[in-house]
Design a protein around this motif. Sequence first.
Motif, PDB file in Angstrom:
ATOM      1  N   LEU A 129       0.830  -1.198   0.000  1.00  0.00           N
ATOM      2  CA  LEU A 129       0.000   0.000   0.000  1.00  0.00           C
ATOM      3  C   LEU A 129       0.869   1.255   0.000  1.00  0.00           C
ATOM      4  O   LEU A 129       2.021   1.239   0.440  1.00  0.00           O
ATOM      5  N   LYS A 130       0.294   2.351  -0.453  1.00  0.00           N
ATOM      6  CA  LYS A 130       1.002   3.637  -0.440  1.00  0.00           C
ATOM      7  C   LYS A 130       0.999   4.270   0.946  1.00  0.00           C
ATOM      8  O   LYS A 130       1.919   4.996   1.311  1.00  0.00           O
ATOM      9  N   ALA A 131      -0.062   4.039   1.710  1.00  0.00           N
ATOM     10  CA  ALA A 131      -0.212   4.690   3.015  1.00  0.00           C
ATOM     11  C   ALA A 131      -0.947   3.769   3.970  1.00  0.00           C
ATOM     12  O   ALA A 131      -1.628   2.830   3.551  1.00  0.00           O
ATOM     13  N   GLY A 139      -4.387   3.374  -1.560  1.00  0.00           N
ATOM     14  CA  GLY A 139      -3.609   3.347  -2.791  1.00  0.00           C
ATOM     15  C   GLY A 139      -2.607   2.211  -2.793  1.00  0.00           C
ATOM     16  O   GLY A 139      -2.203   1.715  -1.736  1.00  0.00           O
ATOM     17  N   ILE A 140      -2.203   1.797  -3.974  1.00  0.00           N
ATOM     18  CA  ILE A 140      -1.303   0.654  -4.135  1.00  0.00           C
ATOM     19  C   ILE A 140       0.032   1.111  -4.696  1.00  0.00           C
ATOM     20  O   ILE A 140       0.084   1.911  -5.650  1.00  0.00           O
ATOM     21  N   GLN A 141       1.109   0.621  -4.103  1.00  0.00           N
ATOM     22  CA  GLN A 141       2.473   0.934  -4.535  1.00  0.00           C
ATOM     23  C   GLN A 141       3.094  -0.320  -5.162  1.00  0.00           C
ATOM     24  O   GLN A 141       3.193  -1.361  -4.514  1.00  0.00           O
ATOM     25  N   THR A 142       3.493  -0.217  -6.420  1.00  0.00           N
ATOM     26  CA  THR A 142       4.174  -1.316  -7.092  1.00  0.00           C
ATOM     27  C   THR A 142       5.676  -1.191  -6.879  1.00  0.00           C
ATOM     28  O   THR A 142       6.245  -0.114  -7.046  1.00  0.00           O
ATOM     29  N   THR A 143       6.332  -2.280  -6.512  1.00  0.00           N
ATOM     30  CA  THR A 143       7.752  -2.256  -6.172  1.00  0.00           C
ATOM     31  C   THR A 143       8.592  -2.780  -7.340  1.00  0.00           C
ATOM     32  O   THR A 143       8.070  -3.131  -8.401  1.00  0.00           O
ATOM     33  N   PHE A 144       9.900  -2.874  -7.105  1.00  0.00           N
ATOM     34  CA  PHE A 144      10.823  -3.302  -8.164  1.00  0.00           C
ATOM     35  C   PHE A 144      10.921  -4.818  -8.260  1.00  0.00           C
ATOM     36  O   PHE A 144      11.390  -5.348  -9.266  1.00  0.00           O
TER      37      PHE A 144
END
Length: 315
Positions: free
Chosen positions: A15-17, A127-132
């Motif tokens: 998640l972003k937050a 919100g969703i955070q995509t990582t490497f």
Amino acid sequence: MDGFIATGTERRRTLKAAIGCVGVGLHSGRRASLTLRPAPVDHGIVFRRTDLGIDIPARFDLVFDTRLCTAIALPDQPHARLGTIEHIMAALSACGIDDLLIEVDGPEVPILDGSAAPFLFLIDCAGIQTTFMPRRSIEVLRTVRVQDGEGEKAAWAALHPSATPGFEAHLEIDFPSSAIGRQNLSLRVTEASFRGVLADSRTFTLAEDVARLRAAGLALGGSLSNAVVVDGPLVLNPGGLRHKDECVRHKMLDVVGDLALLGAPVMARFEGSRSGHALNNRLARALMADPFAWRWREASLAEPALSQRSEAVAA
């Protein structure tokens, strides 16, 4: 992919937050506070009992109890169990969340409205955070099946190899109450189909079972605001059902959440009849116990997203 649902990305996500909510535990009847927190890459999904300071990874082999919900606990700390995790696990799997810290201040995730829709709302708000980091999936290579009982009334569940990427499911339920009866559902499970078909379907029970459950210390927080209650041909909830086949939809939602405890996407075809939390967990254990039944499939970031290919097949 995550859990076992094609999501349109092959990188790990968090998640972003942070975001949280407060509710009541379906079985404990206790107030429950829930907070979802972003986690580092490769952290996995971990539940934290903040009242006890104990972390419990969301894993199929830590399932401790399957009476009317899925509960996990560390083998040497059964007192720190955490129950009713299947709805939030289903929502996280649908949204492709791989890494997350889930804080709960008691023995049970809040039931909210009895479905996975409120958890989708929390995820969307954060919100969703995509990582490497690429993610890998579990490819089923041969059929694995578990069963309870004999004859035509037997309950069973199976995972079969699939000719196409992603996850397909067929489930049948059969209840004596005529408000439920026999229901069937077949679905290619993607984030879109989960949101549109499964997410808002609520947990349910028979009116005749309520007193027995409460005498056993279960369903103490249950009400018509967080569960469907049927009595013969009658649905006791003032608003009725959200879908005429809401019960089988919710049972498939449970399958999504229970198999998400495998910790990676599953490329397979699921079939089940009268399956519940216990059989779903037995199926996960049987799959992972057979080294010839599955293999890891590494993500190839140069390939088109699996969910895009899956949606094209479904279309």
